[in-house]
Design a protein around this motif. Sequence first.
Motif, PDB file in Angstrom:
ATOM      1  N   ARG A   1       0.782  -1.001  -0.073  1.00  0.00           N
ATOM      2  CA  ARG A   1      -0.043  -0.007   0.055  1.00  0.00           C
ATOM      3  C   ARG A   1       0.874   1.167   0.043  1.00  0.00           C
ATOM      4  O   ARG A   1       0.688   2.055  -0.894  1.00  0.00           O
ATOM      5  CB  ARG A   1      -1.041  -0.132   1.249  1.00  0.00           C
ATOM      6  CG  ARG A   1      -1.969   1.142   1.138  1.00  0.00           C
ATOM      7  CD  ARG A   1      -2.532   1.277   2.644  1.00  0.00           C
ATOM      8  NE  ARG A   1      -3.313   2.509   2.509  1.00  0.00           N
ATOM      9  CZ  ARG A   1      -3.905   3.172   3.606  1.00  0.00           C
ATOM     10  NH1 ARG A   1      -3.207   2.778   4.912  1.00  0.00           N
ATOM     11  NH2 ARG A   1      -4.741   3.906   3.480  1.00  0.00           N
ATOM     12  N   TRP A   2       1.719   1.316   1.023  1.00  0.00           N
ATOM     13  CA  TRP A   2       2.585   2.572   1.131  1.00  0.00           C
ATOM     14  C   TRP A   2       3.676   2.813   0.014  1.00  0.00           C
ATOM     15  O   TRP A   2       4.100   3.682  -0.213  1.00  0.00           O
ATOM     16  CB  TRP A   2       3.045   2.862   2.612  1.00  0.00           C
ATOM     17  CG  TRP A   2       1.903   2.789   3.453  1.00  0.00           C
ATOM     18  CD1 TRP A   2       1.731   2.143   4.567  1.00  0.00           C
ATOM     19  CD2 TRP A   2       1.344   4.182   3.544  1.00  0.00           C
ATOM     20  NE1 TRP A   2       0.753   2.578   5.343  1.00  0.00           N
ATOM     21  CE2 TRP A   2       0.658   3.922   4.727  1.00  0.00           C
ATOM     22  CE3 TRP A   2       1.273   5.080   3.091  1.00  0.00           C
ATOM     23  CZ2 TRP A   2      -0.514   4.829   5.166  1.00  0.00           C
ATOM     24  CZ3 TRP A   2       0.280   6.249   3.350  1.00  0.00           C
ATOM     25  CH2 TRP A   2      -0.596   6.039   4.341  1.00  0.00           C
ATOM     26  N   GLY A   3       4.065   1.592  -0.559  1.00  0.00           N
ATOM     27  CA  GLY A   3       5.111   1.647  -1.428  1.00  0.00           C
ATOM     28  C   GLY A   3       4.605   2.168  -2.819  1.00  0.00           C
ATOM     29  O   GLY A   3       5.187   3.061  -3.349  1.00  0.00           O
ATOM     30  N   ALA A   4       3.091   1.966  -3.122  1.00  0.00           N
ATOM     31  CA  ALA A   4       2.697   2.797  -4.281  1.00  0.00           C
ATOM     32  C   ALA A   4       2.384   3.948  -3.883  1.00  0.00           C
ATOM     33  O   ALA A   4       2.533   4.883  -4.921  1.00  0.00           O
ATOM     34  CB  ALA A   4       1.342   1.838  -4.379  1.00  0.00           C
ATOM     35  N   ILE A   5       2.034   4.606  -2.855  1.00  0.00           N
ATOM     36  CA  ILE A   5       1.883   5.980  -2.392  1.00  0.00           C
ATOM     37  C   ILE A   5       3.347   6.761  -2.554  1.00  0.00           C
ATOM     38  O   ILE A   5       3.203   7.830  -2.945  1.00  0.00           O
ATOM     39  CB  ILE A   5       1.157   6.068  -1.000  1.00  0.00           C
ATOM     40  CG1 ILE A   5      -0.294   5.444  -1.106  1.00  0.00           C
ATOM     41  CG2 ILE A   5       1.313   7.553  -0.618  1.00  0.00           C
ATOM     42  CD1 ILE A   5      -0.891   5.267   0.268  1.00  0.00           C
ATOM     43  N   VAL A   6       4.042   6.126  -1.991  1.00  0.00           N
ATOM     44  CA  VAL A   6       5.528   6.804  -2.063  1.00  0.00           C
ATOM     45  C   VAL A   6       5.904   7.110  -3.413  1.00  0.00           C
ATOM     46  O   VAL A   6       6.368   7.794  -3.933  1.00  0.00           O
ATOM     47  CB  VAL A   6       6.562   6.085  -1.040  1.00  0.00           C
ATOM     48  CG1 VAL A   6       7.817   6.664  -1.273  1.00  0.00           C
ATOM     49  CG2 VAL A   6       6.153   6.022   0.445  1.00  0.00           C
ATOM     50  N   LYS A   7       5.868   5.907  -4.422  1.00  0.00           N
ATOM     51  CA  LYS A   7       6.302   5.771  -5.579  1.00  0.00           C
ATOM     52  C   LYS A   7       5.615   6.935  -6.326  1.00  0.00           C
ATOM     53  O   LYS A   7       6.257   7.859  -7.293  1.00  0.00           O
ATOM     54  CB  LYS A   7       6.295   4.791  -6.392  1.00  0.00           C
ATOM     55  CG  LYS A   7       7.193   3.518  -5.687  1.00  0.00           C
ATOM     56  CD  LYS A   7       6.867   2.083  -6.399  1.00  0.00           C
ATOM     57  CE  LYS A   7       7.958   1.292  -5.739  1.00  0.00           C
ATOM     58  NZ  LYS A   7       7.828  -0.392  -6.252  1.00  0.00           N
ATOM     59  N   ALA A   8       4.449   6.958  -6.073  1.00  0.00           N
ATOM     60  CA  ALA A   8       3.359   8.216  -7.007  1.00  0.00           C
ATOM     61  C   ALA A   8       3.747   9.578  -6.685  1.00  0.00           C
ATOM     62  O   ALA A   8       3.765  10.291  -7.448  1.00  0.00           O
ATOM     63  CB  ALA A   8       1.817   7.639  -6.538  1.00  0.00           C
ATOM     64  N   SER A   9       4.329   9.545  -5.205  1.00  0.00           N
ATOM     65  CA  SER A   9       4.653  11.010  -4.855  1.00  0.00           C
ATOM     66  C   SER A   9       6.059  11.463  -5.405  1.00  0.00           C
ATOM     67  O   SER A   9       6.354  12.792  -5.473  1.00  0.00           O
ATOM     68  CB  SER A   9       4.921  10.984  -3.411  1.00  0.00           C
ATOM     69  OG  SER A   9       6.187  10.511  -2.859  1.00  0.00           O
ATOM     70  N   GLY A  10       6.758  10.428  -5.890  1.00  0.00           N
ATOM     71  CA  GLY A  10       8.152  10.664  -6.376  1.00  0.00           C
ATOM     72  C   GLY A  10       9.036  11.181  -5.386  1.00  0.00           C
ATOM     73  O   GLY A  10      10.566  11.620  -5.745  1.00  0.00           O
ATOM     74  N   PHE A  11       9.068  11.178  -4.173  1.00  0.00           N
ATOM     75  CA  PHE A  11       9.810  11.439  -2.965  1.00  0.00           C
ATOM     76  C   PHE A  11      10.819  10.530  -2.787  1.00  0.00           C
ATOM     77  O   PHE A  11      10.695   9.511  -2.723  1.00  0.00           O
ATOM     78  CB  PHE A  11       9.077  11.656  -1.630  1.00  0.00           C
ATOM     79  CG  PHE A  11       9.860  11.786  -0.449  1.00  0.00           C
ATOM     80  CD1 PHE A  11      10.411  13.136  -0.245  1.00  0.00           C
ATOM     81  CD2 PHE A  11      10.458  10.779   0.187  1.00  0.00           C
ATOM     82  CE1 PHE A  11      11.283  13.631   0.864  1.00  0.00           C
ATOM     83  CE2 PHE A  11      11.167  11.129   1.534  1.00  0.00           C
ATOM     84  CZ  PHE A  11      11.746  12.508   1.578  1.00  0.00           C
ATOM     85  N   LYS A  12      12.208  11.120  -2.503  1.00  0.00           N
ATOM     86  CA  LYS A  12      13.335  10.252  -2.079  1.00  0.00           C
ATOM     87  C   LYS A  12      13.977  11.022  -1.097  1.00  0.00           C
ATOM     88  O   LYS A  12      14.284  12.020  -1.360  1.00  0.00           O
ATOM     89  CB  LYS A  12      14.261  10.007  -3.470  1.00  0.00           C
ATOM     90  CG  LYS A  12      13.703   8.911  -4.517  1.00  0.00           C
ATOM     91  CD  LYS A  12      13.630   7.706  -3.798  1.00  0.00           C
ATOM     92  CE  LYS A  12      13.156   6.761  -4.812  1.00  0.00           C
ATOM     93  NZ  LYS A  12      12.887   5.300  -4.436  1.00  0.00           N
ATOM     94  N   ALA A  13      14.525  10.189   0.258  1.00  0.00           N
ATOM     95  CA  ALA A  13      15.040  11.041   0.892  1.00  0.00           C
ATOM     96  C   ALA A  13      16.598  10.886   0.816  1.00  0.00           C
ATOM     97  O   ALA A  13      17.209  11.825   1.420  1.00  0.00           O
ATOM     98  CB  ALA A  13      15.003  10.102   2.158  1.00  0.00           C
ATOM     99  N   ASP A  14      17.160  10.102  -0.135  1.00  0.00           N
ATOM    100  CA  ASP A  14      18.418  10.715  -0.410  1.00  0.00           C
ATOM    101  C   ASP A  14      18.668  10.918  -2.128  1.00  0.00           C
ATOM    102  O   ASP A  14      18.197  11.110  -2.700  1.00  0.00           O
ATOM    103  CB  ASP A  14      19.394   9.427  -0.295  1.00  0.00           C
ATOM    104  CG  ASP A  14      18.895   8.229  -0.845  1.00  0.00           C
ATOM    105  OD1 ASP A  14      17.822   8.107  -1.482  1.00  0.00           O
ATOM    106  OD2 ASP A  14      18.988   6.875  -0.248  1.00  0.00           O
TER     107      ASP A  14
END
Length: 322
Positions: free
Chosen positions: A309-322
Amino acid sequence: MKSSPLLLLVLTAALAIPLQALGADELAATRIVVGYPPGGGADGLARAYAQAMSKTLRHPVIVENRPGAGGTLAAVAVKTAPADGTVLLLGNILTNVLAEFTYEKLPYDAKADFVPVGQAARLEIAMAVPPGSAARTVADYVAAAKADPDNASFASPAAGSLPHFFGLLLGRAAGVALMHVPYKGGAPMNMDLMAGRVPAAFSAASEFVQLHRTGRVRMLATSGDTRDAQTPDVPTFAEAGYPTVHGSSWLALFAPAGMRLETLARMAAAVEAASADPEVRGAIDNLNMEYPNVSLAAFGPQIEEERRRWGAIVKASGFKAD
């Protein structure tokens, strides 16, 4: 959801081991590694569990703080530790779920390097607004955001945190683009929220409970399936009209992968016994957290579902911490 064969074996082994065997003094001590500084909520919870687990294991259980990099330093330390019951990780949904998707070069594999031992506590995610805000409901906030897109924003305690993605989840559900304002911790975020310098914020409900009770912020909704016991006057997001904005954060004990089943069963039984200990329950109440609500057999599949679930949401956001 189906339980994994490993977790079913662990559960079966735990039930088969007599209580006196579970308490056998086979180890000099067990360390619970916490990726946050002393004095915080994770540290307080770990110390309560350590004291209670020592009663079952019949040897000292101590807490070791290894703060830094959002808990990933602690995870790396436990990944390389002996898988013999001497070291456990107090992980959370950030270190053991979200980090896999927010870091390009994570120095551990959350799925392959760790095995869950038991959930320690839950934390609902809440949305709050300043005390002087005109928004009395989530719908009020959404309407204001749509009317003034330049000021359609929300704060969270950290970029890449679960509250960050909950804010984006609300924006998706409401059909409005919300700008994320990240802070370095809950304290500075709450100061700006109370002062009205941000129109809304998402964080663990425990961060807002006392502020809400004293009128310094106004909680609009919480993310659980039912209302948070600490704030029964605050509706869930589902009750507020946004049923897809749901879920919980959690803190849990993990062991390094490769632990023998009987050792893992012993640790799991100690965590389960500790979760029912009155002193641990008191600590959870004092920290404004929620009691664990899943068995070990159900917790592993829950983590897998959250990865999807959260993997799909994070990928859709395009966010990267590094």
